[in-house]
Design a protein around this motif. Structure first.
Motif, PDB file in Angstrom:
ATOM      1  N   ALA A  29      68.187  59.014 -65.605  1.00  0.00           N
ATOM      2  CA  ALA A  29      68.798  58.249 -66.693  1.00  0.00           C
ATOM      3  C   ALA A  29      70.031  58.928 -67.278  1.00  0.00           C
ATOM      4  N   ARG A  30      69.964  60.224 -67.563  1.00  0.00           N
ATOM      5  CA  ARG A  30      71.086  60.886 -68.211  1.00  0.00           C
ATOM      6  C   ARG A  30      72.212  61.222 -67.244  1.00  0.00           C
ATOM      7  N   GLU A  31      71.959  61.048 -65.946  1.00  0.00           N
ATOM      8  CA  GLU A  31      73.042  61.204 -64.978  1.00  0.00           C
ATOM      9  C   GLU A  31      73.585  59.852 -64.536  1.00  0.00           C
ATOM     10  N   GLY A  32      73.155  58.809 -65.233  1.00  0.00           N
ATOM     11  CA  GLY A  32      73.718  57.485 -64.995  1.00  0.00           C
ATOM     12  C   GLY A  32      73.245  56.800 -63.736  1.00  0.00           C
ATOM     13  N   VAL A  33      72.120  57.248 -63.174  1.00  0.00           N
ATOM     14  CA  VAL A  33      71.576  56.617 -61.963  1.00  0.00           C
ATOM     15  C   VAL A  33      70.460  55.678 -62.381  1.00  0.00           C
ATOM     16  N   LEU A  34      70.709  54.391 -62.243  1.00  0.00           N
ATOM     17  CA  LEU A  34      69.756  53.373 -62.679  1.00  0.00           C
ATOM     18  C   LEU A  34      68.845  52.979 -61.519  1.00  0.00           C
ATOM     19  N   LEU A  35      67.573  52.770 -61.838  1.00  0.00           N
ATOM     20  CA  LEU A  35      66.545  52.557 -60.818  1.00  0.00           C
ATOM     21  C   LEU A  35      65.632  51.419 -61.249  1.00  0.00           C
ATOM     22  N   ASN A  36      65.563  50.368 -60.427  1.00  0.00           N
ATOM     23  CA  ASN A  36      64.778  49.184 -60.770  1.00  0.00           C
ATOM     24  C   ASN A  36      64.022  48.652 -59.552  1.00  0.00           C
ATOM     25  N   VAL A  37      63.089  47.733 -59.835  1.00  0.00           N
ATOM     26  CA  VAL A  37      62.253  47.121 -58.797  1.00  0.00           C
ATOM     27  C   VAL A  37      62.451  45.615 -58.796  1.00  0.00           C
ATOM     28  N   ILE A  38      62.517  45.048 -57.606  1.00  0.00           N
ATOM     29  CA  ILE A  38      62.420  43.597 -57.435  1.00  0.00           C
ATOM     30  C   ILE A  38      61.070  43.321 -56.785  1.00  0.00           C
ATOM     31  N   ALA A  39      60.301  42.413 -57.374  1.00  0.00           N
ATOM     32  CA  ALA A  39      58.981  42.061 -56.850  1.00  0.00           C
ATOM     33  C   ALA A  39      59.016  40.645 -56.289  1.00  0.00           C
ATOM     34  N   PRO A  40      59.291  40.498 -54.992  1.00  0.00           N
ATOM     35  CA  PRO A  40      59.311  39.157 -54.401  1.00  0.00           C
ATOM     36  C   PRO A  40      57.908  38.584 -54.283  1.00  0.00           C
ATOM     37  N   GLY A  41      57.878  37.269 -54.187  1.00  0.00           N
ATOM     38  CA  GLY A  41      56.639  36.585 -53.855  1.00  0.00           C
ATOM     39  C   GLY A  41      56.697  36.154 -52.403  1.00  0.00           C
ATOM     40  N   ALA A  42      56.335  34.907 -52.161  1.00  0.00           N
ATOM     41  CA  ALA A  42      56.299  34.389 -50.793  1.00  0.00           C
ATOM     42  C   ALA A  42      57.709  34.022 -50.344  1.00  0.00           C
ATOM     43  N   VAL A  43      58.292  34.899 -49.550  1.00  0.00           N
ATOM     44  CA  VAL A  43      59.642  34.699 -49.027  1.00  0.00           C
ATOM     45  C   VAL A  43      59.533  34.563 -47.510  1.00  0.00           C
ATOM     46  N   ILE A  44      60.182  33.562 -46.962  1.00  0.00           N
ATOM     47  CA  ILE A  44      60.087  33.304 -45.525  1.00  0.00           C
ATOM     48  C   ILE A  44      60.878  34.350 -44.758  1.00  0.00           C
ATOM     49  N   THR A  45      60.153  35.338 -44.263  1.00  0.00           N
ATOM     50  CA  THR A  45      60.709  36.403 -43.432  1.00  0.00           C
ATOM     51  C   THR A  45      59.755  36.619 -42.259  1.00  0.00           C
ATOM     52  N   PRO A  46      60.184  37.329 -41.222  1.00  0.00           N
ATOM     53  CA  PRO A  46      59.249  37.652 -40.140  1.00  0.00           C
ATOM     54  C   PRO A  46      58.015  38.387 -40.645  1.00  0.00           C
ATOM     55  N   LEU A  47      58.166  39.262 -41.630  1.00  0.00           N
ATOM     56  CA  LEU A  47      57.028  39.990 -42.175  1.00  0.00           C
ATOM     57  C   LEU A  47      56.045  39.034 -42.836  1.00  0.00           C
ATOM     58  N   PHE A  87      72.715  48.644 -68.257  1.00  0.00           N
ATOM     59  CA  PHE A  87      71.769  48.823 -69.362  1.00  0.00           C
ATOM     60  C   PHE A  87      70.357  48.395 -68.974  1.00  0.00           C
ATOM     61  N   THR A  88      70.079  48.409 -67.685  1.00  0.00           N
ATOM     62  CA  THR A  88      68.750  48.047 -67.205  1.00  0.00           C
ATOM     63  C   THR A  88      68.253  49.118 -66.258  1.00  0.00           C
ATOM     64  N   THR A  89      67.155  49.766 -66.625  1.00  0.00           N
ATOM     65  CA  THR A  89      66.541  50.738 -65.726  1.00  0.00           C
ATOM     66  C   THR A  89      65.038  50.762 -65.986  1.00  0.00           C
ATOM     67  N   GLY A  90      64.272  51.061 -64.947  1.00  0.00           N
ATOM     68  CA  GLY A  90      62.820  51.084 -65.073  1.00  0.00           C
ATOM     69  C   GLY A  90      62.187  49.707 -65.141  1.00  0.00           C
ATOM     70  N   ALA A  91      62.931  48.684 -64.766  1.00  0.00           N
ATOM     71  CA  ALA A  91      62.444  47.303 -64.877  1.00  0.00           C
ATOM     72  C   ALA A  91      61.877  46.805 -63.557  1.00  0.00           C
ATOM     73  N   THR A  92      60.950  45.853 -63.658  1.00  0.00           N
ATOM     74  CA  THR A  92      60.463  45.119 -62.494  1.00  0.00           C
ATOM     75  C   THR A  92      60.792  43.647 -62.700  1.00  0.00           C
ATOM     76  N   LEU A  93      61.577  43.094 -61.800  1.00  0.00           N
ATOM     77  CA  LEU A  93      61.955  41.683 -61.867  1.00  0.00           C
ATOM     78  C   LEU A  93      61.154  40.902 -60.829  1.00  0.00           C
TER      79      LEU A  93
END
Length: 275
Positions: free
Chosen positions: A185-203, A248-254
């Motif tokens: 945080a104090r070095e300006g490196v922001l880290l966040n999560v995206i939580a997908p649901g059912a997305v049509i991919t090979p996986l 201004f967004t870090t530590g979030a899960t979207l």
């Protein structure tokens, strides 16, 4: 324009994310098991170290962003490997690349989690503890041992469902804990999560055992919008989190899941702080 590393760049959400970044004029260093700028196996410590070093070499030691997209699904037979790839892969990569992100004026990192971390009632608390403690051998062994207790029908369709949901749960928790530490945080490196649901991919198609797109109204979890996501839907938000303006967004899960988590847990958020 910036320089970004994207894991899982050969297909699905990783390929879509790399494409969006390139379309916006950025340099992308793709990482995957094949068909990428850097070929590396993020399921092993050696592969992770190799990936980090090759990315650093390609970027001359400075990165503007990292999208840790690579992962495997619950259809994989080896639950230990699922835990290792989905948790230790992105964690080791991000820890190894953090100094390069700090050298940017606006270092950004985004991790692909999953709404399974909140919608699959099979989170293994012991495995969460082992993952967060960084004990990879014990985590692999525990995930494999726990897998033997699954019902036979589940072993047929989703043999690593608990390890999958648990690894994504632990990953989101690691991000939340890590993002607010001074070295991020104090070095300006922001880290966040995206939580997908059912997305049509090979996986996703491999995990459901469907050779073609299933019916959203017959899907095991609620699909309020009546449609599945596409890789481009996730790539859009990957790009937004990696933009310098996202300051201004870090530590979030979207949650990008068409409303599934909200439908299944309407009162889960917000959670009041208790004293």
């Amino acid at each position: 324009m910036g320089t970004y590393a994207v894991t899982g760049s050969a297909s699905g959400m990783g390929a879509a994310s790399a494409a969006v970044l390139r379309e916006n004029g950025h340099t992308v260093i793709g990482v995957d098991l094949h068909d990428a700028d850097i070929t590396a196996d993020l399921g092993t410590p050696e592969g992770r170290r190799s990936a980090v070093q090759q990315i650093l070499d390609a970027a001359d030691g400075r990165l503007d962003g990292v999208a840790a997209v690579a992962g495997v699904g619950p259809a994989m037979k080896d639950a230990g490997a699922v835990a290792a790839i989905n948790y230790f892969g992105p964690v080791a990569l991000l820890e190894g690349l953090r100094p390069a992100l700090a050298r940017s004026a606006a270092g950004r990192a985004v991790v692909i989690g999953s709404n399974s971390s909140t919608t699959v009632p099979m989170i293994d608390d012991k495995l969460v503890d082992l993952l967060l403690a960084g004990d990879e051998p014990a985590a692999r062994d525990h995930a494999r041992a726990a897998q033997t207790a699954l019902p036979a029908e589940m072993m047929q369709s989703a043999p690593s469902i608990s390890a999958y949901a648990t690894s994504k749960f632990a990953l989101a928790r690691w991000v939340r804990r890590t993002a607010v530490t001074p070295t991020w945080a104090r070095e300006g490196v922001l880290l966040n999560v995206i939580a997908p649901g059912a997305v049509i991919t090979p996986l996703m198609l491999g995990s459901t055992g469907a050779g073609q797109e299933p019916d959203p109204d017959a899907f095991p979890t609620p699909m309020p919008l009546g449609l599945f996501g596409r890789p481009e839907d996730i790539a859009f938000w990957v790009h937004q989190f990696l933009r310098p303006e996202a300051r201004f967004t870090t530590g979030a899960t979207l949650f990008v899941d068409g409303g599934t988590d909200a439908a299944m847990r309407p009162d889960a958020q917000p959670t009041a702080l208790t004293l």
